[in-house]
Design an enzyme around this catalytic site. Structure first.
Site, short mmCIF file in Angstrom:
data_model
loop_
_atom_site.label_atom_id
_atom_site.label_comp_id
_atom_site.label_asym_id
_atom_site.label_seq_id
_atom_site.Cartn_x
_atom_site.Cartn_y
_atom_site.Cartn_z
N HIS A 125 39.37 7.24 19.98
CA HIS A 125 40.18 8.32 20.54
C HIS A 125 40.12 9.57 19.67
CE1 HIS A 125 43.49 7.92 17.59
NE2 HIS A 125 43.33 6.62 17.70
N CYS A 143 42.64 1.75 15.15
CA CYS A 143 41.76 2.45 16.08
C CYS A 143 40.76 3.32 15.32
CB CYS A 143 42.59 3.32 17.02
SG CYS A 143 43.61 2.35 18.16
#
Length: 196
Positions: free
Chosen positions: A156, A172
């Site tokens: 992301h 992440c």
């Protein structure tokens, strides 16, 4: 102009507005000001580049080297596009193979139960944060799946570009918003991702 062109334009214009206004992330409380000085930019070595690639992975594969802090979008002929990344803190990383099971532009974000246990101030966001400039997932997200199930790990964007090259996330993989927009456009659903 088709709907994909309109969506791309909106994403680019939104990203420019995002960079101009300064944003927040899960590491900061929402609403706190963030410096927009040049010191906030990632180190030059983590800028996106077209590079030679020596691995055996097929074109179309994404390879994430967490120790070197690079993501490679493999192309034909021994080439790749290399992106600088921020990775998970020690012990908070996904390793092995996954696939891109979902894609989202300006995704919403909800901290996981584990994140809230480690960082109790995130409880205030337990019902989620809608997508937009103040969302810690940035401009786009690619969701990693295994066996048809969401792993809760994402590739992301980030509103903290100075963290690229560091181990700072809850697991992440983060890219600058500019880079996640580029990768998002290149990456179809079902793409194989190898995290080493």
């Amino acid at each position: 102009m088709d709907s994909d062109d309109i969506a791309r334009r909106g994403l680019v214009l939104g990203s420019l507005a995002l960079m101009a206004t300064g944003c927040t992330s899960a590491m900061r409380r929402l609403g706190e000001p963030i410096s927009t000085t040049f010191a906030a930019a990632p180190d030059r070595r983590y800028r996106r580049r077209h590079v030679r690639y020596q691995g055996n992975e097929l074109a179309g594969t994404i390879v994430i080297d967490t120790s070197q802090r690079y993501l490679y979008a493999i192309e034909d002929g021994g080439w790749a596009i290399r992106y600088g990344i921020g990775v998970g803190e020690e012990g908070r990383t996904l390793k092995g193979e996954a696939t891109i099971g979902r894609k989202a532009v300006w995704p919403s974000w909800t901290p996981t139960a584990n994140m809230i246990r480690r960082k109790p101030h995130l409880q205030q966001y337990a019902s989620g944060v809608t997508g937009g400039p103040h969302n810690p997932l940035g401009a786009s997200a690619l969701y990693l799946y295994r066996g048809g199930h969401d792993t809760m790990f994402r590739l992301h964007g980030t509103n903290e570009p100075w963290t690229i090259g560091q181990a700072v996330s809850s697991g992440c993989i983060r890219l600058t918003n500019e880079d996640i927009i580029d990768l998002y456009q290149r990456t179809p659903l079902g793409t194989t991702v190898l995290v080493i």
